[in-house]
Design an enzyme around this catalytic site. Structure first.
Site, mmCIF file in Angstrom:
data_model
loop_
_atom_site.group_PDB
_atom_site.id
_atom_site.type_symbol
_atom_site.label_atom_id
_atom_site.label_comp_id
_atom_site.label_asym_id
_atom_site.label_seq_id
_atom_site.Cartn_x
_atom_site.Cartn_y
_atom_site.Cartn_z
ATOM 1 N N ASP A 81 17.480 52.052 16.831
ATOM 2 C CA ASP A 81 17.370 53.527 16.567
ATOM 3 C C ASP A 81 18.462 54.206 16.589
ATOM 4 O OD1 ASP A 81 18.024 53.203 19.100
ATOM 5 O OD2 ASP A 81 16.136 53.660 19.779
ATOM 6 N N HIS A 416 14.437 44.571 13.695
ATOM 7 C CA HIS A 416 14.058 46.222 13.714
ATOM 8 C C HIS A 416 15.124 47.037 14.036
ATOM 9 C CE1 HIS A 416 10.938 48.667 15.352
ATOM 10 N NE2 HIS A 416 11.838 49.628 16.201
#
Length: 592
Positions: A81, A416
């Site tokens: 992120d 991810h």
């Protein structure tokens, strides 16, 4: 026969004294170290450059971040992120700086820190890089250190978090694209936490900066690092605990043990300045750490106690109450007793969501650090085995590092990580991530992993397995540096400075390294200078054998009661084996 049997038994616990483990070649380790180090360049926030954003429409990100009017841009993104969580970032940066300081010759100069070499050659493989007389890890560390200087505003203001995890997770786009989306979707202006009741994060940042203040070749930079380290430490001393971040990093995960941060800060400030006042402050924080409470855990951002144990022993000769065989015994209790039949530290970890890869890499790094300080290479085979396992030398041929597919290993292909896919369209979610640009396939991040499955999970959304993070890579990079410092060291690059080898504080030093007391189910051992007293926990008779590192039996004793006092005849590292009818325990001591 005795020697063969004894050494074979030690091999199970990574203690066999054999030739270097030969699972991977030197070049394999160099390749792995190169890409796992450059991973940090893909985590750069701010002006960068960030190589993963090369070729996108938005090559910079979050350049306008301010706290109380002061620029606090920069640093590393946390995982896949774009939030900057100092709780894990401080830990990661200190582990890497410490590794660089202790294993310097294992870190190579293979590329230029602004990545212009890759852009010019249009080749983002190792071959496309161009050395510039600065070791690559040092350049990655400098970028992070420059942020910590900004974060350490004064003793009442220290930036621990930038961004809001919930807002950040709304869109699956690159950092550059997210910057323009607005606050609600993770963009600028972002929430910034600068006055949390947190001692751990500024402590770790101060420790990292203190290390940088003695290893960076640039004298003016060293002065700035030291000033910021002192400021961060001053903030840490006025606070307690850890920043709580909305379910992403809960302060409760630290189990009430936050004093590792300021302890390590005081330790590194002492090592850099030799100011005795830091030793006193280090002792105060050391005594606040509940080592026994964390002794069955594993090394991670929320449990730095094993690192504090090592640094306390080998910097100051500090030992916890009821010390379990010193730092190495503490590690053995955490790792060797959780070792599988092949010598891999993976027995206590589970499947998805357990971030299993932390255990082999963390154990390897900690044993490497111990080995360097104690000048004990008996763990080298175990260190290499565990790192090789993560690089694909396992029964499933699974590499856990994105892009590392040497020797037929199957590397993860769906990490991810937003930047990896290069998507700048906010209308596409994680499940429509598409395929990454070719250059990004060499991301170099180690995934959380799943040791219970024989194949990789192909779902990008499955962060429980496919997440990559700065804290996951840090011990791996450190352990790789140790391996290469032993197998293929680069003794000198142009910018290196001479750092004198430290001598441990020897005031009150006892003769035997290995700890003041060892407790096990069957035996209790207490040391006194060059002798130790062994007692049987269940009153059973027992035998004691003392071996040299080569496996030669040098002394042998048999108890006549439930207790036996043993004096070491020879100097140097020795193996002690205690045997009763139903139990056997081995441990190491160094008799100076």
């Amino acid at each position: 026969m005795l020697k063969k049997t004894f050494l074979a038994g030690l091999a199970v616990f990574g203690l066999a004294f054999t030739d270097s483990y030969a699972g991977l070649s030197d070049d394999d380790y160099i390749e792995a170290a190169w890409m796992t180090t450059r991973f940090y360049g893909a985590q750069r926030s701010g002006q960068g450059p960030n190589w993963i954003l090369d070729g996108t429409n938005n090559p910079t990100s979050f350049t306008n971040e301010k706290y109380n009017g002061k620029d606090v841009s920069g640093g590393w993104f946390d995982c896949g992120d774009h939030v900057m969580y100092g709780q894990s970032q401080g830990y990661s940066s200190y582990v890497l700086a410490l590794a660089f300081a202790e294993f310097t010759t294992g870190f190579y100069d293979l590329y230029t820190g602004d990545y212009t070499d890759y852009k010019a050659s249009k080749d983002y493989t190792r071959k496309g890089g161009k050395p510039n007389d600065v070791r690559d890890l040092l350049e990655e560390l400098r970028y992070e250190a420059d942020f910590w200087i900004k974060a350490a505003i004064d003793e009442n203001n220290f930036v621990t978090v930038k961004g809001n995890g919930n807002q950040d997770h709304n869109k699956w786009v690159t950092a550059g694209a997210m910057t323009k989306l607005g606050t609600g979707d993770g963009g600028e202006p972002r929430e910034i936490t600068g006055n949390a009741n947190d001692a751990y994060t500024p402590g770790m940042a101060a420790a990292m900066l203190a290390v940088m203040a003695r290893i960076d070749p640039d004298e003016s930079a060293r002065e700035k690092y030291l000033k910021a380290a002192k400021t961060a430490f001053a903030y840490a001393k006025k606070h307690k605990g850890v920043t709580n971040s909305q379910g992403f990093y809960e302060s409760s995960w630290w189990n009430g043990i936050w004093a590792d941060g300021p302890f390590l800060a005081a330790t590194e400030l002492y090592r850099t300045t030799k100011d005795e006042s830091y030793k006193s402050e280090a002792k105060n924080f050391y005594d606040m750490i509940d080592f026994d409470k964390n002794s069955y855990s594993r090394f991670s951002y929320s449990d730095a106690s094993p690192l504090s144990n090592i640094m306390g022993e080998y910097t100051f000769d500090f030992h916890p109450p009821a010390d379990f065989s010193g730092a190495v015994g503490y590690l053995d209790r955490m790792y060797l007793e959780q070792t599988d039949s092949k010598g891999i530290y993976n027995k206590e970890t589970g499947g998805p969501g357990k971030f299993s890869t932390r255990t082999p890499s963390g154990g390897a790094f900690l044993y490497a650090l111990y080995s360097k300080f104690a000048k004990d290479d008996s763990y080298d085979e175990a260190i290499e085995k565990n790192i090789a396992y993560l690089l694909g030398d396992n029964s499933n041929k699974k590499s856990y590092v994105v892009g590392f597919d040497r020797n037929g290993a199957k590397a993860p292909s769906r990490p991810h990580h937003r930047g990896y896919y290069g998507n700048e369209d906010p209308g596409r979610d994680v499940n429509g991530a598409g395929n990454p640009p070719e250059k990004n396939k060499l991301l170099g991040g180690m995934i959380a992993g799943d040791f219970t499955s024989g194949s990789h999970n192909g779902s990008t959304a499955n962060w429980q397995v496919n997440e990559v993070c700065v804290d996951l890579n840090a011990p791996l990079v450190g352990a790789l540096g140790y391996i290469l410092s032993k197998r293929a060291p680069v003794k000198k690059v142009g910018s290196d400075i001479e750092v004198p080898e430290e001598k441990p504080d020897s005031s009150g030093k006892e003769s035997i390294i290995g700890g003041r007391m060892l407790n096990s189910i069957a035996f209790n051992v207490i040391r006194n200078s060059s002798s130790f007293t062994i007692s049987s926990a269940n009153s059973a008779p027992f035998k004691v054998q003392i071996f040299s590192l080569s496996g030669k039996l040098e002394q042998e004793f048999t108890s006549k009661g439930t207790s036996l006092n043993v004096s070491l005849r020879n100097k140097g590292m020795q193996i002690i084996k205690v045997m009763s009818k139903n139990a056997t325990k081995t441990f190491k001591v160094n008799n100076y």
